[in-house]
Design an enzyme around this catalytic site. Structure first.
Site, mmCIF file in Angstrom:
data_model
loop_
_atom_site.group_PDB
_atom_site.id
_atom_site.type_symbol
_atom_site.label_atom_id
_atom_site.label_comp_id
_atom_site.label_asym_id
_atom_site.label_seq_id
_atom_site.Cartn_x
_atom_site.Cartn_y
_atom_site.Cartn_z
ATOM 1 N N PRO A 1 0.814 -1.213 0.000
ATOM 2 C CG PRO A 1 -0.638 -1.518 1.765
ATOM 3 C CD PRO A 1 0.673 -1.966 1.232
ATOM 4 C CD GLU A 2 4.452 2.690 -3.397
ATOM 5 O OE1 GLU A 2 4.570 3.807 -3.919
ATOM 6 O OE2 GLU A 2 5.079 1.700 -3.779
#
Length: 270
Positions: A2-3
């Site tokens: 997750p960015e």
DNA sequence: CCCTCGCCCTGCTGGC
DNA sequence: TGCCAGCAGGGCGAGG
């Protein structure tokens, strides 16, 4: 992994089912991820109403009517499972809404975090206090990045991963943005030309915007809360593509920088 | 202050 | 088929 786009997608998914809802029950199955959960987490959340959801960098914010905000980070493998059929291994925290819907925060590698912060004091919350601007915000400009990188000798790749310079980028989107801006990942940050920085800022904004529109990227353990898969991974130009051809005629290469894989095209990134 | 490096954690992959 | 080393990496602290 997750960015920013994956957290944004997650927050939007959570908002659909949590905004305005009352938290009826909170179950903690394992009270620590990277750090221990706040000892008063269950007490503060139980019975609270969710007033709004938001995102800062790679953190999700669940604002409540108790002047407290739950701040979560998904680490490497974190995801929210909405309405799971059953509670599974690594569902560390489970929230049940007044409508009877369950939400499970699942994080196999346990690099994530959960904190409670006074809503009025969010800006001074540890990680936020020293954070740079949002890459999609108006404050993130070529002038900002030029000033932030002035005199810095560390490689541009590493500087863009530093949340104090700009907040929300991770390995994938830094590789993709540098490729789009045609900048060598190992170039000293303070020695990047002005025209290159003027390419870099819109490249970052564009790759993030396109990914959000696609619902983020999916690799292994990341999924949207709804269970649908983001499809931006299909649009990666260099990340995970070592040995594959670049449209310029070159070939995508990989090397390790600061302990992480950097993917790039030596033919077009100068 | 600046920069680099190693650790945390677990599941999956690839080589033998 | 089974075993195991290697890899994924954001954030943070240690050390130069």
């Amino acid at each position: 992994m997750p960015e920013l786009p994956e957290v944004e997608t997650t927050v939007r998914g959570l908002a659909r089912v949590l905004q305005g809802e009352r938290i009826a029950r909170v179950m903690v199955n394992r009270a620590d991820l990277r750090r221990p959960f706040p000892p008063d987490l269950v007490q503060v959340l139980t019975g609270a109403h969710v007033t709004a959801l938001a995102r800062r960098a790679k953190y999700g914010l669940i604002h409540t009517d108790r002047a407290m905000t739950m701040v979560f980070h998904l680490g490497m493998s974190g995801r929210w499972r909405i309405d799971p059929k059953a509670i599974e291994k690594h569902d560390h925290l489970v929230i049940e809404t007044g409508a009877g819907l369950r939400l499970a925060l699942n994080d196999a590698r346990r690099f994530g975090s959960v904190d409670l912060v006074e809503t009025s004091a969010l800006e001074s919350f540890g990680p936020f206090a020293v954070m740079g601007p949002e890459p999609l915000g108006d404050a993130f400009t070529p002038a900002h990045i030029k000033a932030a990188l002035a005199g810095r000798t560390a490689p541009i790749k590493q500087m863009l991963l530093d949340q104090r310079i700009v907040a929300g980028l991770g390995n994938i989107y830094v590789c993709e943005a540098l490729y789009r801006a045609r900048i060598r990942p190992d170039k000293a940050a303070g020695r990047i030309s002005k025209p290159a920085l003027e390419r870099l800022v819109p490249a970052i904004k564009q790759v993030l915007t396109e990914s959000i529109a696609a619902g983020g990227s999916t690799i292994r353990d990341y999924a949207q809360p709804s269970g649908e898969l983001g499809y931006f991974a299909a649009s990666w130009s260099v990340y995970g593509r070592e040995g594959e051809p670049c449209p310029c005629g070159g070939k995508v290469a990989r090397f390790v920088q600061g302990g992480r894989s950097t993917f790039w095209c030596p033919a077009c990134q100068k």
